[in-house]
Design a protein around this motif. Structure first.
Motif, mmCIF file in Angstrom:
data_model
loop_
_atom_site.group_PDB
_atom_site.id
_atom_site.type_symbol
_atom_site.label_atom_id
_atom_site.label_comp_id
_atom_site.label_asym_id
_atom_site.label_seq_id
_atom_site.Cartn_x
_atom_site.Cartn_y
_atom_site.Cartn_z
ATOM 1 N N THR A 14 0.790 -1.225 0.000
ATOM 2 C CA THR A 14 0.000 0.000 0.000
ATOM 3 C C THR A 14 0.826 1.282 0.000
ATOM 4 O OG1 THR A 14 -0.171 -0.113 2.425
ATOM 5 C CG2 THR A 14 -1.950 -1.109 1.140
ATOM 6 N N ALA A 15 1.972 1.297 0.677
ATOM 7 C CA ALA A 15 2.667 2.563 0.870
ATOM 8 C C ALA A 15 4.142 2.563 0.499
ATOM 9 C CB ALA A 15 2.532 3.000 2.334
ATOM 10 N N MET A 16 4.796 1.391 0.509
ATOM 11 C CA MET A 16 6.255 1.386 0.415
ATOM 12 C C MET A 16 6.772 1.845 -0.944
ATOM 13 S SD MET A 16 8.508 0.916 2.678
ATOM 14 C CE MET A 16 10.264 1.111 2.657
ATOM 15 N N GLY A 17 6.061 1.551 -2.011
ATOM 16 C CA GLY A 17 6.511 1.983 -3.329
ATOM 17 C C GLY A 17 6.602 3.498 -3.416
ATOM 18 N N LYS A 18 5.574 4.167 -2.933
ATOM 19 C CA LYS A 18 5.549 5.628 -2.943
ATOM 20 C C LYS A 18 6.611 6.199 -2.011
ATOM 21 C CE LYS A 18 2.286 9.451 -2.263
ATOM 22 N NZ LYS A 18 0.887 9.786 -1.889
ATOM 23 N N LEU A 19 6.753 5.602 -0.817
ATOM 24 C CA LEU A 19 7.769 6.058 0.125
ATOM 25 C C LEU A 19 9.173 5.900 -0.462
ATOM 26 C CD1 LEU A 19 6.464 4.619 3.514
ATOM 27 C CD2 LEU A 19 6.984 7.035 3.068
ATOM 28 N N ALA A 20 9.435 4.743 -1.048
ATOM 29 C CA ALA A 20 10.757 4.467 -1.601
ATOM 30 C C ALA A 20 11.084 5.418 -2.748
ATOM 31 C CB ALA A 20 10.840 3.016 -2.069
ATOM 32 N N ALA A 21 10.107 5.674 -3.611
ATOM 33 C CA ALA A 21 10.343 6.582 -4.737
ATOM 34 C C ALA A 21 10.638 7.993 -4.250
ATOM 35 C CB ALA A 21 9.132 6.578 -5.664
ATOM 36 N N GLY A 22 9.871 8.458 -3.265
ATOM 37 C CA GLY A 22 10.112 9.790 -2.722
ATOM 38 C C GLY A 22 11.480 9.905 -2.072
ATOM 39 N N PHE A 23 11.902 8.849 -1.372
ATOM 40 C CA PHE A 23 13.216 8.857 -0.732
ATOM 41 C C PHE A 23 14.323 8.858 -1.777
ATOM 42 C CE2 PHE A 23 16.886 6.790 1.245
ATOM 43 C CZ PHE A 23 17.021 7.545 2.408
ATOM 44 N N ALA A 24 14.155 8.056 -2.831
ATOM 45 C CA ALA A 24 15.177 7.988 -3.880
ATOM 46 C C ALA A 24 15.341 9.339 -4.579
ATOM 47 C CB ALA A 24 14.808 6.906 -4.891
ATOM 48 N N LEU A 25 14.250 10.048 -4.787
ATOM 49 C CA LEU A 25 14.333 11.366 -5.420
ATOM 50 C C LEU A 25 15.004 12.382 -4.493
ATOM 51 C CD1 LEU A 25 10.787 11.528 -7.057
ATOM 52 C CD2 LEU A 25 12.980 11.306 -8.251
ATOM 53 N N LYS A 26 14.771 12.229 -3.191
ATOM 54 C CA LYS A 26 15.326 13.158 -2.216
ATOM 55 C C LYS A 26 16.814 12.876 -1.950
ATOM 56 C CE LYS A 26 12.602 13.920 1.203
ATOM 57 N NZ LYS A 26 11.880 13.746 2.505
ATOM 58 N N ASP A 78 8.222 12.665 8.099
ATOM 59 C CA ASP A 78 7.608 13.666 7.226
ATOM 60 C C ASP A 78 6.318 13.137 6.599
ATOM 61 O OD1 ASP A 78 9.665 15.419 7.761
ATOM 62 O OD2 ASP A 78 10.801 14.934 5.946
ATOM 63 N N ALA A 79 6.310 11.852 6.247
ATOM 64 C CA ALA A 79 5.127 11.257 5.611
ATOM 65 C C ALA A 79 3.987 11.060 6.605
ATOM 66 C CB ALA A 79 5.499 9.927 4.957
ATOM 67 N N PHE A 80 4.345 10.690 7.843
ATOM 68 C CA PHE A 80 3.331 10.398 8.865
ATOM 69 C C PHE A 80 3.662 11.149 10.154
ATOM 70 C CE2 PHE A 80 4.191 6.468 6.357
ATOM 71 C CZ PHE A 80 3.054 6.500 5.568
ATOM 72 N N PRO A 81 3.505 12.481 10.164
ATOM 73 C CA PRO A 81 3.906 13.266 11.346
ATOM 74 C C PRO A 81 3.135 12.915 12.611
ATOM 75 C CG PRO A 81 2.694 14.616 9.752
ATOM 76 C CD PRO A 81 3.001 13.329 9.078
ATOM 77 N N LYS A 82 1.861 12.528 12.476
ATOM 78 C CA LYS A 82 1.056 12.172 13.644
ATOM 79 C C LYS A 82 0.980 10.664 13.857
ATOM 80 C CE LYS A 82 -1.896 16.282 13.267
ATOM 81 N NZ LYS A 82 -3.282 16.764 13.087
ATOM 82 N N GLY A 83 1.242 9.900 12.825
ATOM 83 C CA GLY A 83 1.224 8.443 12.938
ATOM 84 C C GLY A 83 -0.148 7.851 13.126
ATOM 85 N N THR A 84 -1.174 8.466 12.534
ATOM 86 C CA THR A 84 -2.554 7.990 12.703
ATOM 87 C C THR A 84 -2.994 7.138 11.516
ATOM 88 O OG1 THR A 84 -3.491 9.942 11.618
ATOM 89 C CG2 THR A 84 -3.107 10.073 14.007
ATOM 90 N N PRO A 85 -4.030 6.307 11.705
ATOM 91 C CA PRO A 85 -4.548 5.521 10.580
ATOM 92 C C PRO A 85 -5.031 6.391 9.426
ATOM 93 C CG PRO A 85 -5.394 4.668 12.660
ATOM 94 C CD PRO A 85 -4.688 5.954 12.981
ATOM 95 N N ASP A 86 -5.616 7.552 9.741
ATOM 96 C CA ASP A 86 -6.098 8.443 8.672
ATOM 97 C C ASP A 86 -4.947 8.934 7.810
ATOM 98 O OD1 ASP A 86 -8.719 8.164 9.411
ATOM 99 O OD2 ASP A 86 -8.794 10.014 10.592
ATOM 100 N N GLU A 87 -3.794 9.214 8.443
ATOM 101 C CA GLU A 87 -2.640 9.665 7.659
ATOM 102 C C GLU A 87 -2.202 8.598 6.671
ATOM 103 O OE1 GLU A 87 -0.044 12.940 10.137
ATOM 104 O OE2 GLU A 87 0.412 10.818 10.400
ATOM 105 N N LEU A 88 -2.164 7.347 7.128
ATOM 106 C CA LEU A 88 -1.769 6.252 6.228
ATOM 107 C C LEU A 88 -2.790 6.097 5.104
ATOM 108 C CD1 LEU A 88 -0.023 3.907 5.405
ATOM 109 C CD2 LEU A 88 -1.184 2.491 7.101
ATOM 110 N N ALA A 89 -4.078 6.138 5.425
ATOM 111 C CA ALA A 89 -5.122 6.002 4.396
ATOM 112 C C ALA A 89 -5.039 7.116 3.369
ATOM 113 C CB ALA A 89 -6.497 5.991 5.044
ATOM 114 N N ASN A 90 -4.836 8.352 3.820
ATOM 115 C CA ASN A 90 -4.744 9.483 2.902
ATOM 116 C C ASN A 90 -3.461 9.432 2.072
ATOM 117 O OD1 ASN A 90 -7.203 10.511 3.789
ATOM 118 N ND2 ASN A 90 -6.242 11.765 5.384
ATOM 119 N N TYR A 91 -2.377 8.929 2.681
ATOM 120 C CA TYR A 91 -1.106 8.820 1.963
ATOM 121 C C TYR A 91 -1.239 7.810 0.818
ATOM 122 C CZ TYR A 91 3.896 8.235 1.161
ATOM 123 O OH TYR A 91 5.154 8.195 0.574
ATOM 124 N N VAL A 92 -1.910 6.717 1.084
ATOM 125 C CA VAL A 92 -2.073 5.678 0.077
ATOM 126 C C VAL A 92 -2.963 6.167 -1.075
ATOM 127 C CG1 VAL A 92 -3.049 3.391 -0.369
ATOM 128 C CG2 VAL A 92 -1.679 3.789 1.683
#
Length: 298
Positions: free
Chosen positions: A104-116, A282-296
């Protein structure tokens, strides 16, 4: 142990030969050979098979190379960062992450990290088993509710919770009749009891597993089709609940779901690991389920 000799051994092992290592680094071949021989003598072990043209690691040599290569890289990077007055992330970063988070999330996280951080070579392995970080040379692992381990340190970066959901087309069963269910992994002998909390208080339902799947994403998709009720993380189904594609039956009783980042406490926390931890924050500053759902869904 002579660290210079150990570094030269790693150099020869990485280049698979004294000549190749000498040409790649400009070091005299005789010096590399002498240092490796001194290391073998101090350990009373043969680290290389020297027959023929090919130079191969012995079993003991391979074990030493696998254990020390990452440690020496960390030391070199730390020394370079201190000497340059900065901590720019670089080098290889190996991460092990659980299946659902990866899907659900790692592909997007990894791509953002690689660009940064383009100087970091990021490698992500997906698996739910408890890996041996040192033996398998992982720099960081992400795990759900990990067992306590004195050799590891880490932090919680996301929290979630399980809920019971179903398609609105799923018909209510007669009193005492089991409700069809979709489950992850091997199903237990039917029927089984699922305990949950609703607005009216604590309750339970009798369920009969009708479909067993290996991924929670597959379980969600099957629940959408109306096969049966399912227990799923709220982050995975919050948008389905908002749209009416799924309906909430209740919150599952039990401990919360906590996602941890872990790394070996006896190793230096490298700049690349620190950078990835900051990236998660930076991706999950509050660490809530809503943050993960919105990130995905973003």
């Amino acid at each position: 142990m002579d660290l210079l000799a150990l570094a030269d051994f790693n150099l020869v092992a990485r280049h698979e030969g004294f000549g190749r290592a000498a040409r790649a680094t400009g070091r005299p071949k005789a010096t590399l050979s002498r240092r490796v021989s001194e290391l073998e003598a101090s350990l009373d072990l043969r680290l290389f098979e020297r027959g023929g043209r090919a130079l191969k690691l012995t079993e003991e040599g391979r074990a030493l190379f696998e254990r020390t290569a990452v440690l020496l890289t960390d030391l070199q990077e730390t020394a370079s960062a201190i000497a340059s007055g900065g901590h720019r992330p670089r080098g290889r970063l190996r991460i092990s992450a659980p299946l659902l988070f990866s899907q659900t999330a790692m592909g997007k996280l990894a791509a953002g990290f690689a660009l940064k951080h383009p100087e970091v070579r990021l490698e992500v392995t997906t698996e739910d088993r408890a890996v041996d970080m040192v033996e398998e040379a992982f720099d960081l692992v992400i795990r759900v509710n990990p067992e306590p381990d004195d050799s590891l340190v880490g932090r919680i970066f996301l929290r979630d919770r399980l809920v019971v959901v179903a398609s609105p087309t799923l018909r209510a069963q007669a009193a005492g009749s089991p409700v069809p269910a979709v489950v992850r992994g091997a199903a237990t002998r039917p029927p089984e009891i699922w305990r949950m909390t609703t607005n009216e208080g604590e309750t339970s339902i009798l369920v009969e597993p009708m479909l067993s799947l290996s991924s929670l994403v597959m379980v969600r998709d099957a629940a959408r089709m109306g096969v049966g009720v399912a227990r799923l993380p709220i982050s995975l189904v919050s948008h389905d609940l908002a749209s009416g594609r799924l309906v909430l039956w209740g919150d599952v009783e039990g401990p919360e779901i906590a996602l941890w980042t872990l790394y070996p406490s006896r190793r230096l926390l490298s700049a690349r690991v620190s950078a990835f931890l900051d990236h998660l924050k930076d991706a999950f500053p509050k660490g809530t389920p809503d943050e993960l759902a919105n990130y995905v869904e973003a």
